[in-house]
Scaffold this motif. Sequence first.
Motif, PDB file in Angstrom:
ATOM      1  N   UNK A 171       4.281-108.402  24.969  1.00 52.82           N
ATOM      2  CA  UNK A 171       2.965-108.200  24.350  1.00 52.82           C
ATOM      3  C   UNK A 171       2.067-109.417  24.510  1.00 52.82           C
ATOM      4  N   UNK A 172       2.669-110.600  24.607  1.00 53.38           N
ATOM      5  CA  UNK A 172       1.862-111.814  24.741  1.00 53.38           C
ATOM      6  C   UNK A 172       1.119-111.868  26.074  1.00 53.38           C
ATOM      7  N   UNK A 173       1.429-110.979  26.976  1.00 53.24           N
ATOM      8  CA  UNK A 173       0.771-110.937  28.294  1.00 53.24           C
ATOM      9  C   UNK A 173      -0.343-109.893  28.341  1.00 53.24           C
ATOM     10  N   UNK A 174      -0.962-109.648  27.202  1.00 51.23           N
ATOM     11  CA  UNK A 174      -2.006-108.638  27.089  1.00 51.23           C
ATOM     12  C   UNK A 174      -3.263-109.027  27.862  1.00 51.23           C
ATOM     13  N   UNK A 175      -4.114-108.015  28.087  1.00 55.70           N
ATOM     14  CA  UNK A 175      -5.422-108.225  28.708  1.00 55.70           C
ATOM     15  C   UNK A 175      -6.392-107.295  28.004  1.00 55.70           C
ATOM     16  N   UNK A 176      -7.558-107.803  27.711  1.00 50.36           N
ATOM     17  CA  UNK A 176      -8.560-106.978  27.038  1.00 50.36           C
ATOM     18  C   UNK A 176      -9.886-107.054  27.789  1.00 50.36           C
ATOM     19  N   UNK A 180     -12.636-103.451  28.569  1.00 46.65           N
ATOM     20  CA  UNK A 180     -13.076-102.244  27.858  1.00 46.65           C
ATOM     21  C   UNK A 180     -11.893-101.517  27.221  1.00 46.65           C
ATOM     22  N   UNK A 181     -10.681-101.898  27.588  1.00 45.67           N
ATOM     23  CA  UNK A 181      -9.446-101.406  26.982  1.00 45.67           C
ATOM     24  C   UNK A 181      -8.576-102.613  26.681  1.00 45.67           C
ATOM     25  N   UNK A 182      -7.688-102.450  25.724  1.00 47.25           N
ATOM     26  CA  UNK A 182      -6.664-103.467  25.495  1.00 47.25           C
ATOM     27  C   UNK A 182      -5.405-102.965  26.197  1.00 47.25           C
ATOM     28  N   UNK A 183      -4.853-103.770  27.072  1.00 46.36           N
ATOM     29  CA  UNK A 183      -3.659-103.400  27.826  1.00 46.36           C
ATOM     30  C   UNK A 183      -2.531-104.333  27.407  1.00 46.36           C
ATOM     31  N   UNK A 184      -1.480-103.742  26.829  1.00 44.88           N
ATOM     32  CA  UNK A 184      -0.316-104.504  26.387  1.00 44.88           C
ATOM     33  C   UNK A 184       0.904-104.041  27.183  1.00 44.88           C
ATOM     34  N   UNK A 185       1.530-104.932  27.943  1.00 45.96           N
ATOM     35  CA  UNK A 185       2.755-104.530  28.639  1.00 45.96           C
ATOM     36  C   UNK A 185       3.925-104.465  27.668  1.00 45.96           C
ATOM     37  N   UNK A 186       4.864-103.579  27.966  1.00 45.38           N
ATOM     38  CA  UNK A 186       6.109-103.483  27.216  1.00 45.38           C
ATOM     39  C   UNK A 186       7.170-102.930  28.162  1.00 45.38           C
ATOM     40  N   UNK A 221       6.039-100.975  31.407  1.00 45.41           N
ATOM     41  CA  UNK A 221       5.039 -99.950  31.137  1.00 45.41           C
ATOM     42  C   UNK A 221       3.834-100.637  30.502  1.00 45.41           C
ATOM     43  N   UNK A 222       2.740 -99.913  30.385  1.00 42.96           N
ATOM     44  CA  UNK A 222       1.524-100.482  29.812  1.00 42.96           C
ATOM     45  C   UNK A 222       0.984 -99.578  28.717  1.00 42.96           C
ATOM     46  N   UNK A 223       0.722-100.170  27.569  1.00 45.76           N
ATOM     47  CA  UNK A 223       0.068 -99.486  26.459  1.00 45.76           C
ATOM     48  C   UNK A 223      -1.420 -99.755  26.579  1.00 45.76           C
TER      49      UNK A 223
END
Length: 97
Positions: free
Chosen positions: A33-38, A40-46, A53-55
């Motif tokens: 989750x610490x590798x997120x990107x924001x 127009x969407x918030x993208x959180x890998x898991x 995968x990407x949330x």
Amino acid sequence: MMLKLKYLFENYDLAKEALGNWEHDADTLDEMLSRFRISSNAIYPFCQNGRVCFLRLAPLEEKLEKNVFGELEFIDYLCSCGYPALEPVPAKKVKYV
């Protein structure tokens, strides 16, 4: 419409709550989750069974539900035509959340 600044910050609690809808590898969750990107969407890998995968989270006031489902239909179409698009991961209880 311009994205509001209040959405450009991490929200690990929300991401963890949302991930309750999917199977995920709890032992790697905080690191991933610490590798997120924001933008127009918030993208959180898991990880799910070792697979990345990407949330994708989008504010309700920024995205129309019908447009999101339209994007999902288009991705399904691309995949059905053999295009190497990222495929949505079904949630635990319903196809998409």
